[in-house]
Design an enzyme around this catalytic site. Structure first.
Site, PDB file in Angstrom:
ATOM      1  N   ARG A   1     -37.610  -1.393   4.178  1.00  0.00           N
ATOM      2  CA  ARG A   1     -37.373  -2.187   5.237  1.00  0.00           C
ATOM      3  C   ARG A   1     -35.967  -1.905   5.519  1.00  0.00           C
ATOM      4  O   ARG A   1     -34.633  -2.599   6.072  1.00  0.00           O
ATOM      5  CB  ARG A   1     -37.539  -3.773   4.794  1.00  0.00           C
ATOM      6  CG  ARG A   1     -38.796  -3.597   4.446  1.00  0.00           C
ATOM      7  CD  ARG A   1     -38.479  -5.222   3.733  1.00  0.00           C
ATOM      8  NE  ARG A   1     -37.439  -6.344   4.648  1.00  0.00           N
ATOM      9  CZ  ARG A   1     -38.439  -7.249   5.918  1.00  0.00           C
ATOM     10  NH1 ARG A   1     -39.101  -7.604   6.152  1.00  0.00           N
ATOM     11  NH2 ARG A   1     -37.301  -7.936   6.148  1.00  0.00           N
TER      12      ARG A   1
ATOM     13  N   ARG B   1     -29.381   6.597   6.008  1.00  0.00           N
ATOM     14  CA  ARG B   1     -28.543   7.719   6.905  1.00  0.00           C
ATOM     15  C   ARG B   1     -28.420   8.459   7.046  1.00  0.00           C
ATOM     16  O   ARG B   1     -27.003   8.139   6.229  1.00  0.00           O
ATOM     17  CB  ARG B   1     -27.942   6.312   8.085  1.00  0.00           C
ATOM     18  CG  ARG B   1     -28.828   5.416   9.093  1.00  0.00           C
ATOM     19  CD  ARG B   1     -28.502   5.044  10.264  1.00  0.00           C
ATOM     20  NE  ARG B   1     -29.629   4.647  10.835  1.00  0.00           N
ATOM     21  CZ  ARG B   1     -29.619   2.781  10.590  1.00  0.00           C
ATOM     22  NH1 ARG B   1     -28.593   2.562  10.222  1.00  0.00           N
ATOM     23  NH2 ARG B   1     -30.328   2.174  11.681  1.00  0.00           N
TER      24      ARG B   1
ATOM     25  N   ARG C   1     -42.353 -14.640  -4.501  1.00  0.00           N
ATOM     26  CA  ARG C   1     -41.006 -15.150  -4.499  1.00  0.00           C
ATOM     27  C   ARG C   1     -40.035 -16.170  -4.224  1.00  0.00           C
ATOM     28  O   ARG C   1     -40.617 -16.259  -2.694  1.00  0.00           O
ATOM     29  CB  ARG C   1     -40.298 -13.783  -4.249  1.00  0.00           C
ATOM     30  CG  ARG C   1     -39.006 -13.317  -5.060  1.00  0.00           C
ATOM     31  CD  ARG C   1     -39.159 -13.002  -6.645  1.00  0.00           C
ATOM     32  NE  ARG C   1     -37.848 -13.444  -7.254  1.00  0.00           N
ATOM     33  CZ  ARG C   1     -37.506 -13.550  -8.404  1.00  0.00           C
ATOM     34  NH1 ARG C   1     -38.735 -14.124  -8.889  1.00  0.00           N
ATOM     35  NH2 ARG C   1     -35.919 -12.903  -9.501  1.00  0.00           N
TER      36      ARG C   1
ATOM     37  N   ARG D   1     -26.881 -12.424  -2.617  1.00  0.00           N
ATOM     38  CA  ARG D   1     -25.778 -12.404  -1.042  1.00  0.00           C
ATOM     39  C   ARG D   1     -25.635 -13.493  -0.783  1.00  0.00           C
ATOM     40  O   ARG D   1     -25.823 -14.586  -1.107  1.00  0.00           O
ATOM     41  CB  ARG D   1     -26.621 -11.948   0.083  1.00  0.00           C
ATOM     42  CG  ARG D   1     -28.271 -12.534   0.319  1.00  0.00           C
ATOM     43  CD  ARG D   1     -28.491 -11.643   1.163  1.00  0.00           C
ATOM     44  NE  ARG D   1     -30.185 -11.813   1.678  1.00  0.00           N
ATOM     45  CZ  ARG D   1     -30.668 -11.082   2.034  1.00  0.00           C
ATOM     46  NH1 ARG D   1     -30.859 -10.539   3.149  1.00  0.00           N
ATOM     47  NH2 ARG D   1     -32.090 -12.040   2.363  1.00  0.00           N
TER      48      ARG D   1
ATOM     49  N   GLU E   1     -27.241 -16.495  -2.065  1.00  0.00           N
ATOM     50  CA  GLU E   1     -28.865 -17.035  -2.177  1.00  0.00           C
ATOM     51  C   GLU E   1     -28.821 -16.824  -3.358  1.00  0.00           C
ATOM     52  O   GLU E   1     -28.635 -15.249  -4.057  1.00  0.00           O
ATOM     53  CB  GLU E   1     -28.601 -15.982  -1.100  1.00  0.00           C
ATOM     54  CG  GLU E   1     -30.488 -16.163  -0.850  1.00  0.00           C
ATOM     55  CD  GLU E   1     -31.439 -14.888   0.175  1.00  0.00           C
ATOM     56  OE1 GLU E   1     -30.363 -14.935   0.925  1.00  0.00           O
ATOM     57  OE2 GLU E   1     -31.869 -13.853  -0.228  1.00  0.00           O
TER      58      GLU E   1
ATOM     59  N   TYR F   1     -44.829  -9.243   4.161  1.00  0.00           N
ATOM     60  CA  TYR F   1     -43.299  -8.991   4.513  1.00  0.00           C
ATOM     61  C   TYR F   1     -43.602  -9.298   5.931  1.00  0.00           C
ATOM     62  O   TYR F   1     -42.291  -8.155   6.574  1.00  0.00           O
ATOM     63  CB  TYR F   1     -42.883  -8.575   3.525  1.00  0.00           C
ATOM     64  CG  TYR F   1     -41.654  -8.582   3.260  1.00  0.00           C
ATOM     65  CD1 TYR F   1     -40.433  -9.951   3.451  1.00  0.00           C
ATOM     66  CD2 TYR F   1     -40.642  -7.648   2.283  1.00  0.00           C
ATOM     67  CE1 TYR F   1     -39.615  -9.233   3.229  1.00  0.00           C
ATOM     68  CE2 TYR F   1     -39.575  -7.850   1.888  1.00  0.00           C
ATOM     69  CZ  TYR F   1     -39.100  -8.574   2.014  1.00  0.00           C
ATOM     70  OH  TYR F   1     -37.506  -8.905   2.052  1.00  0.00           O
TER      71      TYR F   1
ATOM     72  N   ASP G   1     -41.887 -10.093   9.537  1.00  0.00           N
ATOM     73  CA  ASP G   1     -40.444 -10.253  10.681  1.00  0.00           C
ATOM     74  C   ASP G   1     -39.667 -11.223  11.603  1.00  0.00           C
ATOM     75  O   ASP G   1     -41.844 -11.207  11.650  1.00  0.00           O
ATOM     76  CB  ASP G   1     -39.912  -9.197  10.846  1.00  0.00           C
ATOM     77  CG  ASP G   1     -38.921  -8.214   9.643  1.00  0.00           C
ATOM     78  OD1 ASP G   1     -38.148  -8.861   8.527  1.00  0.00           O
ATOM     79  OD2 ASP G   1     -38.183  -7.143   9.323  1.00  0.00           O
TER      80      ASP G   1
HETATM   81  N1  UDP Z   1     -31.595  -3.827  -0.945  1.00  0.00           N
HETATM   82  C1  UDP Z   1     -31.173  -3.069  -1.725  1.00  0.00           C
HETATM   83  N2  UDP Z   1     -29.826  -3.456  -1.719  1.00  0.00           N
HETATM   84  C2  UDP Z   1     -29.184  -4.058  -1.169  1.00  0.00           C
HETATM   85  C3  UDP Z   1     -30.480  -5.174   0.447  1.00  0.00           C
HETATM   86  C4  UDP Z   1     -31.511  -4.671   0.077  1.00  0.00           C
HETATM   87  O1  UDP Z   1     -32.080  -2.630  -3.040  1.00  0.00           O
HETATM   88  O2  UDP Z   1     -28.249  -4.309  -0.872  1.00  0.00           O
HETATM   89  C5  UDP Z   1     -33.276  -3.818  -0.945  1.00  0.00           C
HETATM   90  C6  UDP Z   1     -33.751  -4.998  -1.952  1.00  0.00           C
HETATM   91  O3  UDP Z   1     -35.281  -4.406  -2.157  1.00  0.00           O
HETATM   92  C7  UDP Z   1     -35.296  -5.526  -0.959  1.00  0.00           C
HETATM   93  C8  UDP Z   1     -35.044  -4.657   0.380  1.00  0.00           C
HETATM   94  O4  UDP Z   1     -34.267  -3.688   0.015  1.00  0.00           O
HETATM   95  O5  UDP Z   1     -35.542  -6.736  -1.352  1.00  0.00           O
HETATM   96  C9  UDP Z   1     -35.241  -5.428   1.434  1.00  0.00           C
HETATM   97  O6  UDP Z   1     -33.848  -5.465   2.208  1.00  0.00           O
HETATM   98  P1  UDP Z   1     -33.892  -7.128   3.580  1.00  0.00           P
HETATM   99  O7  UDP Z   1     -32.611  -6.658   3.714  1.00  0.00           O
HETATM  100  O8  UDP Z   1     -34.807  -6.783   4.433  1.00  0.00           O
HETATM  101  O9  UDP Z   1     -34.470  -8.399   2.549  1.00  0.00           O
HETATM  102  P2  UDP Z   1     -34.602  -9.563   3.683  1.00  0.00           P
HETATM  103  O10 UDP Z   1     -33.623 -10.003   4.207  1.00  0.00           O
HETATM  104  O11 UDP Z   1     -36.078  -9.736   4.166  1.00  0.00           O
HETATM  105  O12 UDP Z   1     -34.999 -10.212   2.693  1.00  0.00           O
END
Ligand code: UDP
Length: 385
Positions: A178, A182, A256, A287, A310, A357, A359
């Site tokens: 996910r 880059r 979770r 976040r 969050e 998981y 989207d």
């Molecule tokens: N992740 C991370 N650092 C970040 C953002 C994401 O390590 O700054 C990892 C973390 O394990 C997370 C996963 O990437 O659970 C997927 O992130 P995503 O943004 O897809 O999470 P969502 O928005 O679905 O909560």
């Protein structure tokens, strides 16, 4: 409510349930009832206006619609227009802001160097070689084998521990898919062809989808309170947690969840972006959402902004958000899934029903597919293969 006259009962009014109900009502021209235990439609996509600031926000965390599936994109565009929002994420580590996902700007800024794109591989190869990981077997090893230990420890380790409440060694590497990585300056969060935020919010999409005389909606109605009075002939589309559906007979799946805390900051713009991640474990939230930025087309004339912190936490089954796809839970889910295959007159799906998981776009894709295969064909109106 008279359950005897209902042929189709949809449980849960998120995308999975709402799409199937919309198809039954519009495509099949049959009557369908949707129930949801919450007091509103839309499931976790529900959006509303914050009373104090007038800012549109997503009650259960920021939702950006993104997809590369043309069928899904065409479908959703029947119910909304999307604004031009393009998702970017930033992350704060040791009080400094970096671009996320990790890209060339993040690497250069973190190491205070100025690599060119064609130098990145060599640079990282040296970092990765220090760790001696030949065959990555879990989330942590996979992440280190992609970006090296320093970047992993700064931007991924702490965030992941907060998010999942587990040692990243015990998490599946699939979660990493996910998170883009880059070696150029592309800082877009998604690879997808189309993305945006519905101009009038997600709730409006659900209102439009469900505005049909064939659809009856009952809110504040828990399926498990009425289950015993549902006739065997009713076709049930269930999008709640699959373990709950089978009365946890094989045991409870782990989930979770998140707690979202709203506050108002007395400034026009607090963080300059819609989602700011916090990488360090010592900061308890993962976040901060600032929903004002999701609607660049709207000028909010005020000196206040809405912020939503969050906080991830484990879930006791009452508010599941994220499935934990480790080997133990995968095995348990497989048992429930086999049980679901045996059940007649029932579709179980969506993020909670499939324990995946997903989207939003994947959920819609699965709902359209389930409708075509399990409902339309069954009624003899679809193609037979
Ligand atoms: N992740 C991370 N650092 C970040 C953002 C994401 O390590 O700054 C990892 C973390 O394990 C997370 C996963 O990437 O659970 C997927 O992130 P995503 O943004 O897809 O999470 P969502 O928005 O679905 O909560």
């Amino acid at each position: 409510m008279d359950l005897n006259r209902i042929k189709f009962l949809v449980v849960g009014c998120g995308f999975f349930g709402a799409v199937i109900a919309e198809r039954i009502a519009n495509d099949l021209n049959e009557k369908v009832m949707i129930i949801d235990k919450r007091p509103h439609i839309g499931g976790n996509c529900y959006s509303e206006k914050d009373e104090e600031t007038g800012i549109f926000y997503h009650k259960y965390g920021t939702h950006i619609f993104h997809t590369s599936n043309k069928t899904v994109w065409n479908y959703i565009n029947n119910f909304t227009e999307f604004n031009g929002y393009y998702h970017q994420v930033l992350t704060t580590y040791k009080n400094k802001v970096f671009q996320m996902p990790i890209n060339l700007e993040t690497i250069n800024s973190f190491y205070n160097i100025n690599l060119k794109p064609y130098e990145v591989d060599n640079f990282l190869k040296k970092e990765i070689a220090k760790e001696n990981i030949t065959n990555p077997r879990n989330f942590e090893e996979k992440a280190i084998s992609m970006v090296g230990k320093p970047l992993y420890e700064a931007f991924i380790k702490g965030y992941t521990e907060k998010q999942w409440g587990k040692n990243p060694k015990d998490l599946p590497e699939s979660i990493l898919k996910r998170l883009p990585f880059r070696k150029n300056y592309n800082e877009s969060y998604f690879f997808d062809r189309w993305q945006g935020v519905p101009s009038s919010g997600y709730t409006e999409i659900f209102n439009k989808m469900l505005n049909n005389k064939n659809i009856e909606i009952k809110l504040d109605k828990d399926f498990f309170d009425i289950r015993d009075s549902i006739p065997d002939s009713t076709f049930i589309i269930y999008s709640g947690a699959i373990d709950r559906f089978f009365d946890y007979k094989f045991g409870k799946l782990d989930w979770r969840t998140i707690v979202l805390k709203k506050r108002i900051a007395p400034v026009e713009d607090f963080q300059g972006t819609s989602v700011m991640n916090f990488a360090e474990k010592s900061i308890p939230y993962t976040r901060i959402h600032e929903p004002k930025h999701l609607h660049p087309e709207t000028k909010y004339w005020n000196e206040k902004t809405l912020l939503i912190e969050e906080y991830p936490k484990s879930d006791d089954g009452s508010s599941p958000f994220y499935p934990i796809n480790d080997p133990k839970n995968k095995k348990l889910f497989a048992k429930y899934s086999a049980e679901a295959q045996k059940s007649k007159n029932i579709i179980i799906g969506g993020r909670l029903g499939d324990y995946k998981y997903y989207d939003m776009d994947k959920t819609i894709e699965m709902a359209l597919e389930s409708y075509e295969k399990r409902i339309k064909r069954r009624k003899g109106k679809g193609k037979k293969n």
